[in-house]
Write a protein that holds these residues in place. Sequence first.
Motif, short mmCIF file in Angstrom:
data_model
loop_
_atom_site.label_atom_id
_atom_site.label_comp_id
_atom_site.label_asym_id
_atom_site.label_seq_id
_atom_site.Cartn_x
_atom_site.Cartn_y
_atom_site.Cartn_z
N PRO A 62 -16.33 -5.72 33.24
CA PRO A 62 -15.79 -5.41 34.57
C PRO A 62 -14.72 -4.32 34.50
O PRO A 62 -13.90 -4.30 33.57
CB PRO A 62 -15.17 -6.73 35.04
N SER A 65 -10.87 -2.41 38.92
CA SER A 65 -10.95 -2.79 40.33
C SER A 65 -11.61 -4.16 40.51
O SER A 65 -11.33 -4.87 41.47
CB SER A 65 -11.69 -1.72 41.14
N GLY A 66 -12.48 -4.54 39.58
CA GLY A 66 -13.07 -5.87 39.62
C GLY A 66 -12.04 -6.95 39.36
O GLY A 66 -12.00 -7.99 40.02
N LYS A 69 -9.68 -7.73 42.27
CA LYS A 69 -10.17 -8.60 43.33
C LYS A 69 -9.76 -10.06 43.11
O LYS A 69 -9.87 -10.87 44.02
CB LYS A 69 -11.69 -8.49 43.45
N TYR A 136 -28.09 -6.39 39.72
CA TYR A 136 -26.89 -7.18 39.90
C TYR A 136 -26.91 -8.38 38.95
O TYR A 136 -27.97 -8.84 38.57
CB TYR A 136 -26.80 -7.72 41.34
N ASN A 143 -22.07 -15.66 43.18
CA ASN A 143 -21.49 -14.36 43.48
C ASN A 143 -22.22 -13.27 42.68
O ASN A 143 -22.69 -13.52 41.57
CB ASN A 143 -20.00 -14.34 43.15
N SER A 145 -22.37 -9.23 41.07
CA SER A 145 -21.65 -8.06 40.58
C SER A 145 -22.69 -7.00 40.22
O SER A 145 -23.61 -7.25 39.45
CB SER A 145 -20.82 -8.41 39.34
N GLU A 163 -19.08 -4.11 38.48
CA GLU A 163 -18.04 -3.91 39.48
C GLU A 163 -17.07 -5.08 39.61
O GLU A 163 -15.94 -4.88 40.05
CB GLU A 163 -18.67 -3.66 40.86
N ASP A 164 -17.51 -6.28 39.32
CA ASP A 164 -16.71 -7.47 39.55
C ASP A 164 -16.68 -8.38 38.33
O ASP A 164 -17.58 -8.31 37.50
CB ASP A 164 -17.29 -8.28 40.73
#
Length: 169
Positions: A62, A65-66, A69, A136, A143, A145, A163-164
């Motif tokens: 990640p 920015s992930g 969050k 993803y 969830n 990412s 991303e997450d």
Amino acid sequence: MKKLILSFTAITLLLFAQRVKAQDIVDVAASVDDFSTLVTAVKAAGLVDALKGEGPLTVFAPVNSGFAKIDANTLNSLLEPANKEKLGAILTYHVVAGKLVAKDVAKALKSGKGKATLTTLNGGTLTAVSKNGGIYLKDANGNYSKITKTDVMASNGVIHIIEDVVMPK
């Protein structure tokens, strides 16, 4: 004379290339500014040696920015020594044994009709899913990412950028 110079240059380059050590997963991550939070977390969890090991490993890494969050208090708490085990469980949820390059994931997605289950080092599972024109990861909590970059090669495996932060149950 040109052949002598060319030969000397080739030998020099060969010797230099042999001295340059290929970067492992931790070295690669440490060289990317957008992985600074990940590197801090890996150090706090005591996983540096494991990720510098022989491998091969596949890391879904990640970006900062992930991590941003995640609630700041929660993230700061995870980085405390008292939560080393919990942080380690989260981070090893991002790692799969073996070297899975993008074409391997694509092949698994094709044979799995758009889904592929990956077993992580912490014993949990991630599901790679093809949707919205991308790939993803779906975590144990449902969830997603997005995988934004694939096949960042390291001497002991491969890194795919996500991303997450994905979370185990």
